[in-house]
Design a protein around this motif. Structure first.
Motif, short mmCIF file in Angstrom:
data_model
loop_
_atom_site.label_atom_id
_atom_site.label_comp_id
_atom_site.label_asym_id
_atom_site.label_seq_id
_atom_site.Cartn_x
_atom_site.Cartn_y
_atom_site.Cartn_z
N SER A 42 0.89 -1.11 0.04
CA SER A 42 -0.04 0.13 0.03
C SER A 42 0.94 1.32 0.05
O SER A 42 2.16 1.24 0.48
N HIS A 43 0.41 2.29 -0.84
CA HIS A 43 1.30 3.56 -0.95
C HIS A 43 0.19 4.88 -0.69
O HIS A 43 -0.75 4.74 -1.00
N VAL A 44 1.04 5.94 -0.17
CA VAL A 44 0.37 7.04 0.15
C VAL A 44 0.81 8.16 -0.81
O VAL A 44 2.13 7.99 -1.30
N ARG A 45 -0.10 8.60 -1.78
CA ARG A 45 0.16 9.47 -2.74
C ARG A 45 -0.82 10.92 -2.32
O ARG A 45 -1.83 10.93 -2.27
N HIS A 46 0.09 12.00 -2.13
CA HIS A 46 -0.64 13.17 -1.83
C HIS A 46 -1.37 13.97 -3.11
O HIS A 46 -2.18 14.43 -2.87
N ALA A 47 -0.58 13.67 -4.16
CA ALA A 47 -1.33 14.08 -5.27
C ALA A 47 -2.43 13.29 -5.80
O ALA A 47 -2.59 12.12 -5.38
N ARG A 48 -3.07 13.95 -6.70
CA ARG A 48 -4.52 13.25 -7.10
C ARG A 48 -3.98 12.02 -7.91
O ARG A 48 -3.30 12.29 -8.74
N ILE A 49 -4.66 11.02 -7.83
CA ILE A 49 -4.55 9.60 -8.52
C ILE A 49 -5.16 9.85 -9.85
O ILE A 49 -6.39 9.89 -9.94
N ASP A 50 -4.53 9.45 -10.86
CA ASP A 50 -5.26 9.54 -12.27
C ASP A 50 -6.04 8.24 -12.45
O ASP A 50 -5.32 7.22 -13.04
N GLN A 51 -7.37 8.08 -11.91
CA GLN A 51 -7.97 6.93 -11.96
C GLN A 51 -8.06 6.35 -13.39
O GLN A 51 -7.91 4.99 -13.79
N GLN A 52 -8.10 7.19 -14.37
CA GLN A 52 -8.66 6.84 -15.66
C GLN A 52 -7.43 6.08 -16.35
O GLN A 52 -7.39 5.25 -16.87
N ALA A 53 -6.33 6.70 -15.92
CA ALA A 53 -4.89 5.88 -16.25
C ALA A 53 -4.87 4.49 -15.65
O ALA A 53 -4.44 3.59 -16.40
N TYR A 54 -5.37 4.29 -14.49
CA TYR A 54 -5.32 2.98 -13.94
C TYR A 54 -6.35 2.16 -14.54
O TYR A 54 -6.13 0.96 -14.76
N VAL A 55 -7.47 2.67 -14.65
CA VAL A 55 -8.58 1.94 -15.32
C VAL A 55 -8.08 1.30 -16.81
O VAL A 55 -8.07 0.06 -17.23
N LYS A 56 -7.36 2.29 -17.55
CA LYS A 56 -6.94 1.70 -18.78
C LYS A 56 -5.75 0.45 -18.54
O LYS A 56 -5.61 -0.31 -19.17
N ALA A 57 -4.95 0.68 -17.60
CA ALA A 57 -3.97 -0.22 -17.20
C ALA A 57 -4.67 -1.68 -16.65
O ALA A 57 -4.23 -2.69 -16.99
N PHE A 58 -5.39 -1.42 -15.89
CA PHE A 58 -6.29 -2.86 -15.67
C PHE A 58 -6.94 -3.39 -16.57
O PHE A 58 -6.78 -4.55 -16.75
N ARG A 59 -7.50 -2.83 -17.58
CA ARG A 59 -7.98 -3.34 -18.81
C ARG A 59 -7.13 -4.19 -19.47
O ARG A 59 -7.09 -5.25 -20.07
N LYS A 60 -5.75 -3.57 -19.66
CA LYS A 60 -4.84 -4.34 -20.37
C LYS A 60 -4.25 -5.51 -19.67
O LYS A 60 -4.00 -6.54 -20.39
N GLU A 61 -4.07 -5.35 -18.48
CA GLU A 61 -3.33 -6.42 -17.73
C GLU A 61 -4.39 -7.54 -17.54
O GLU A 61 -4.35 -8.66 -17.51
N ILE A 62 -5.77 -7.10 -17.57
CA ILE A 62 -6.84 -8.21 -17.63
C ILE A 62 -6.91 -9.02 -18.79
O ILE A 62 -7.06 -10.30 -18.79
N LYS A 63 -6.74 -8.32 -19.71
CA LYS A 63 -6.62 -8.96 -21.25
C LYS A 63 -5.20 -9.91 -21.32
O LYS A 63 -5.43 -11.11 -21.75
N THR A 64 -4.44 -9.49 -20.69
CA THR A 64 -2.92 -10.49 -20.54
C THR A 64 -3.27 -11.62 -19.88
O THR A 64 -3.08 -12.82 -20.24
N MET A 65 -3.89 -11.56 -18.63
CA MET A 65 -4.37 -12.85 -17.87
C MET A 65 -5.28 -13.70 -18.53
O MET A 65 -5.30 -14.68 -18.29
N ARG A 66 -6.16 -13.15 -19.16
CA ARG A 66 -7.02 -13.96 -19.93
C ARG A 66 -6.31 -14.73 -20.90
O ARG A 66 -6.87 -15.88 -21.13
#
Length: 398
Positions: A42-66
């Protein structure tokens, strides 16, 4: 307080058929603060997290795991962390959509999201429910303000009670965690707190003994003599008290640290403990996937930003992808299965390992009250054996 709703059968733990299911674990690594006892990724980040960037990455890694797992019918989905309740509901919905696009995810399967009381909002909870989450697991950890402060939690007792109430109102199923064997905690203190927790619980509690993990602030304090935790004898007394009180109140232990009303056990965690397959997606996630090459242990890059860059570059953040030998699989089956009150199917163990457990070792551990034989060629740990589970597993697996 509203009653928890849902499809809990009340018929008890579904039998172990040797087909543990296929789970999807999604790791959200961010927290508002790092607890001093925590060694999770777990990590603390004081700047805003770009959640859309993480959604895009989750989508890619899900495809790889599939691509690794092949077609599967998902039996459970789990958002862990970190603090997944810091995610926007739209982020949760988008990631769930990606899971459903990759695999078959039938309606009504267990979808759990971990939440901290300090990040709970009614609107956000309702958004998660609308996205498809039907079970929430709350990191309460203590029900008094002094211990919450000592544990570094950001919420107080009143916030915890409010969050539990909201969860019971909004979600069909709800669980929460408590930590015991805390500094200065007596059996009388814990019994009172546990009784209150049971009165608040819907159908499930996770009750963990405080452990001092290397690399945490608590480790340094403990080593310096500034943090005193219960000794082995008192810890054992607290563990035994926990089992007795929960059993008496209709939440027996189905796993060493998990208690549930019959039929309300965590479907996702049972997949782990019954040694099923699961895709581990997100920074620092681990997985077990059966592929054309055999059963593969996967692990991803722990640092969120490095994981994000790796996924953008190669479609995944995996740092490990190791084919497990049959003996390794058999040992993992034993390690996981002996955590459960139902124990381990020795036929499955023999089929994996190509050999049987030595009868002499089994008889020795039975004679010393550490394990017991069960119908259907199974063994399980006794309550006494659970106290020294690692030693029992090591003795059997040698």
């Amino acid at each position: 307080m509203a009653k928890a709703r849902g499809n809990v059968s009340g018929d008890g733990l579904a039998p172990d058929t040797g087909k543990p299911g296929f789970g999807v674990y999604l790791h959200w690594p961010f927290c508002a603060a790092k607890c001093p006892y925590c060694d999770f990724n777990s990590h603390v980040r004081h700047a805003r997290i770009d959640q859309q960037a993480y959604v895009k990455a989750f989508r890619k890694e899900i495809k790889t795991m599939r691509a690794l797992s092949g077609p599967q019918v998902v039996t459970s989905i789990f958002f862990g962390g970190g603090t997944p309740s810091l995610m926007a509901p739209e982020t949760v919905a988008a990631i769930l959509d990606a899971v459903r696009e990759a695999w078959v995810a039938p309606e009504g399967i267990e979808i759990t999201l971990e939440a901290n009381p300090s990040s709970v909002e009614a609107g956000r909870f309702r958004g998660y429910r609308q996205a498809g989450v039907n079970r929430v697991s709350m990191g309460v950890q203590a029900l008094n303000d002094a211990d919450l402060k000592r544990l570094g939690r950001l919420h107080d007792r009143s916030e915890a009670l409010k969050a539990i109430g909201l969860a019971r109102e909004i979600f069909p199923r709800m669980s929460f965690d408590l930590i015991y064997a805390r500094p200065e905690q007596t059996p009388q203190d814990w019994e009172r707190e546990l009784a209150e927790a049971i009165s608040l619980a819907a159908d499930h509690l996770s009750l963990y003994q405080l452990t001092i993990e290397e690399g945490t602030p608590f480790y340094g304090l403990h080593k310096a003599g500034k943090l005193i935790v219960p000794d082995g004898e008192l810890s054992a007394e607290l563990y035994e008290l926990t089992q007795r009180v929960c059993e008496d109140h209709g939440l027996p232990a189905y796993e060493v640290s998990n208690h549930a009303r019959p039929g309300a056990e965590s479907r996702h965690n049972l997949t782990y403990w019954r040694y099923g397959d699961y895709a581990g997606i997100g920074p620092g996630a681990h997985g077990r996937l059966t592929t054309s090459a055999g059963k593969v242990a996967t692990a991803t890059e722990r640092m969120p930003e490095t994981w994000l860059a790796s996924v953008a570059d190669q479609g995944h953040g995996m740092t490990e992808s190791e084919v497990l030998g049959t003996s390794e699989q058999a040992d993992e089956l034993l390690l996981m299965g002996l955590r459960l009150s139902e124990g381990v199917d020795l036929v499955r163990w023999r089929n994996l390992s190509g050999r049987g457990l030595e009868p002499e070792r089994i008889d020795f551990l039975v004679s010393h009250g550490m394990i017991e034989k069960m119908p259907g060629d199974r063994i399980r740990c006794t309550p006494q054996g659970m106290l020294v589970l690692d030693a029992v597993v090591a003795d059997l697996a040698t």
